[in-house]
Motif scaffolding. Structure first.
Motif, PDB file in Angstrom:
ATOM      1  N   LEU A 146       5.336  -6.525   1.581  1.00  0.00           N
ATOM      2  CA  LEU A 146       4.421  -5.545   1.015  1.00  0.00           C
ATOM      3  C   LEU A 146       4.709  -4.167   1.575  1.00  0.00           C
ATOM      4  CD1 LEU A 146       1.102  -7.585   1.358  1.00  0.00           C
ATOM      5  CD2 LEU A 146       2.777  -7.644  -0.496  1.00  0.00           C
ATOM      6  N   GLY A 147       5.023  -3.213   0.692  1.00  0.00           N
ATOM      7  CA  GLY A 147       5.288  -1.848   1.116  1.00  0.00           C
ATOM      8  C   GLY A 147       4.260  -0.878   0.571  1.00  0.00           C
ATOM      9  N   LYS A 148       4.634   0.372   0.471  1.00  0.00           N
ATOM     10  CA  LYS A 148       3.741   1.416  -0.036  1.00  0.00           C
ATOM     11  C   LYS A 148       3.812   1.464  -1.558  1.00  0.00           C
ATOM     12  CE  LYS A 148       4.329   4.272   4.116  1.00  0.00           C
ATOM     13  NZ  LYS A 148       4.750   5.597   4.640  1.00  0.00           N
ATOM     14  N   GLY A 149       2.879   0.775  -2.206  1.00  0.00           N
ATOM     15  CA  GLY A 149       2.901   0.688  -3.654  1.00  0.00           C
ATOM     16  C   GLY A 149       4.044  -0.153  -4.175  1.00  0.00           C
ATOM     17  N   LEU A 168       6.995  -1.940  -8.495  1.00  0.00           N
ATOM     18  CA  LEU A 168       6.771  -0.570  -8.027  1.00  0.00           C
ATOM     19  C   LEU A 168       5.688   0.058  -8.882  1.00  0.00           C
ATOM     20  CD1 LEU A 168       7.691   2.000  -6.431  1.00  0.00           C
ATOM     21  CD2 LEU A 168       9.375   2.346  -8.249  1.00  0.00           C
ATOM     22  N   THR A 169       4.672   0.618  -8.240  1.00  0.00           N
ATOM     23  CA  THR A 169       3.620   1.307  -8.981  1.00  0.00           C
ATOM     24  C   THR A 169       4.199   2.546  -9.669  1.00  0.00           C
ATOM     25  OG1 THR A 169       1.942   0.553  -7.417  1.00  0.00           O
ATOM     26  CG2 THR A 169       1.377   2.438  -8.795  1.00  0.00           C
ATOM     27  N   ASP A 170       3.897   2.695 -10.944  1.00  0.00           N
ATOM     28  CA  ASP A 170       4.448   3.772 -11.763  1.00  0.00           C
ATOM     29  C   ASP A 170       3.944   5.128 -11.262  1.00  0.00           C
ATOM     30  OD1 ASP A 170       5.380   5.434 -13.723  1.00  0.00           O
ATOM     31  OD2 ASP A 170       4.711   4.191 -15.386  1.00  0.00           O
ATOM     32  N   ARG A 293      -0.888  -1.846  -4.879  1.00  0.00           N
ATOM     33  CA  ARG A 293      -0.926  -0.443  -5.285  1.00  0.00           C
ATOM     34  C   ARG A 293      -1.129   0.517  -4.113  1.00  0.00           C
ATOM     35  NH1 ARG A 293      -1.745  -0.010 -10.838  1.00  0.00           N
ATOM     36  NH2 ARG A 293      -2.436  -1.910 -11.888  1.00  0.00           N
ATOM     37  N   ILE A 294      -1.560  -0.007  -2.974  1.00  0.00           N
ATOM     38  CA  ILE A 294      -1.944   0.845  -1.848  1.00  0.00           C
ATOM     39  C   ILE A 294      -0.734   1.588  -1.291  1.00  0.00           C
ATOM     40  CG2 ILE A 294      -2.917   0.841   0.480  1.00  0.00           C
ATOM     41  CD1 ILE A 294      -4.521  -1.639  -0.357  1.00  0.00           C
ATOM     42  N   LYS A 295      -0.905   2.919  -1.053  1.00  0.00           N
ATOM     43  CA  LYS A 295       0.198   3.748  -0.563  1.00  0.00           C
ATOM     44  C   LYS A 295      -0.115   4.498   0.731  1.00  0.00           C
ATOM     45  CE  LYS A 295       2.239   4.598  -5.126  1.00  0.00           C
ATOM     46  NZ  LYS A 295       2.689   5.640  -6.077  1.00  0.00           N
ATOM     47  N   SER A 296      -1.363   4.902   0.935  1.00  0.00           N
ATOM     48  CA  SER A 296      -1.687   5.710   2.114  1.00  0.00           C
ATOM     49  C   SER A 296      -1.615   4.859   3.382  1.00  0.00           C
ATOM     50  CB  SER A 296      -3.080   6.322   1.971  1.00  0.00           C
ATOM     51  OG  SER A 296      -4.082   5.343   2.115  1.00  0.00           O
ATOM     52  N   GLN A 297      -1.131   5.443   4.458  1.00  0.00           N
ATOM     53  CA  GLN A 297      -0.921   4.697   5.690  1.00  0.00           C
ATOM     54  C   GLN A 297      -2.212   4.098   6.264  1.00  0.00           C
ATOM     55  OE1 GLN A 297       2.172   3.861   6.891  1.00  0.00           O
ATOM     56  NE2 GLN A 297       0.877   2.444   8.036  1.00  0.00           N
TER      57      GLN A 297
END
Length: 327
Positions: A146-149, A168-170, A293-297
């Motif tokens: 699991l990565g950033k989005g 990958l989230t668009d 979908r989560i991207k913020s640290q």
């Protein structure tokens, strides 16, 4: 279990790769949690290629006639209220009349459009994905990273081959590049086995690119025409239940046709049994996809803490009802 009812369990076991755990990691391959599947409360978890599964099903057909390369041009249900015969016009010959027509032609079903119009279309989730197989050994369990989005799954399907799923989230403009360049760029910061997989992209293939879609249909029939599988309830892959739901559809429809006195009652019985279960799987699959979908640290750190504490319970809560409750 669908495989047992279809009498293909032994054939599947001979060709599949069985595993007793599922691992979730961050993008640097640091373990978040393992879901232990070795307990007897779980059925066998197995993976096999689509090609092998198709061969098993085709073998079981025996002498059942199958016509390839024929296209249905239009459907004309007669006396829809009583589920009268359906006139089917083909592209290569005269029309035929049938007591029941089953639309099992996937999430982009042309038969669904003929029956219910163009208003019903698959709904995009805003996530791009790629799927391919790669040569790799030493993998004994599905491995989610699991990565950033982003998500990358390595699923062993044999001792030296794995299915790879990357999503990958668009972002609105990320997908102009070709698949190889985009995959390499977006997953270059992933660790573990990913660099090895990326280095093999030119040798692997084909790589299937697409968008993750859901297909929501509230009523699965019109007259004596009925939808099954992804044509009725295309779902996200996060619970790995697409093929299972389609097999359950087929088995339940067959049971209702045998049990009921007419086509109309059989179709109603089929929908009553199947629609709630299929919609529940769609809802659960969508919830799981939300984690990707989560991207913020700060939220990433929180996601990993929550999954470390409750991940096995979250996964089990989605699968247990499907295992415990008959379809």
């Amino acid at each position: 279990m669908p495989l047992e009812k279809l009498d293909i369990m032994d054939d599947v076991q001979k060709k599949s790769f069985e595993f007793e755990a599922i691992r979730y990691c961050d993008q640097n391959d640091n373990e978040i949690f393992d879901l232990d599947l070795s307990d007897e409360i779980w059925p066998k978890f197995q993976a096999l290629s689509r090609k092998d599964f198709h061969e098993i099903l085709i073998t079981k057909l025996g002498d059942t006639p199958v016509h390839f390369g024929r296209e249905i041009k239009n459907l004309n249900p007669q006396d829809e209220r009583k589920c009268g015969p359906v006139t089917v016009n083909f592209d290569d010959g005269p029309a035929g009349e049938y007591d029941l027509v089953i639309a099992a032609d996937g999430i982009h079903s042309s038969m669904r459009t003929m029956l219910l119009g163009t208003v019903l279309q698959p709904v995009s989730t805003g996530i791009k994905c790629w799927r391919w197989t790669t040569e790799i050994s030493g993998r004994d369990k599905p491995h989610f990273m699991l990565g950033k989005g982003k998500v990358l799954l390595v699923m062993p399907i044999s001792a030296n081959k794995a299915y790879v799923f990357a999503s990958l989230t668009d972002t609105g403009n990320s997908f102009a590049d070709d698949s190889l360049s985009l995959i390499r760029r977006e997953f270059a910061d992933f660790g573990g086995v990913v660099p090895t997989i990326l280095a093999r992209l030119d040798d692997d293939g084909p790589i299937l690119a697409g968008s993750l879609l859901q297909m929501i249909v509230l009523d699965w029939s019109k007259g004596a025409c009925v939808l099954t599988g992804d044509a009725a309830h295309g779902t996200l892959p996060t619970m790995a239940q697409g093929a299972t739901m389609a097999m359950e559809d087929a088995l339940v429809l067959a049971e209702e046709l045998e049990r009921q006195t007419n086509i109309a009652e059989a179709i109603e019985g089929y929908k009553t049994r199947r629609i709630p279960r299929a919609h529940w799987v769609q809802q659960q699959s969508l919830k799981r996809m939300g984690l990707s979908r989560i991207k913020s640290q700060p939220l990433l750190s929180l996601r990993h803490l929550v999954m470390k504490a409750f991940g096995p319970k979250i996964l089990a809560s989605g699968w247990r009802p499907l295992i415990n409750e008959p379809f």
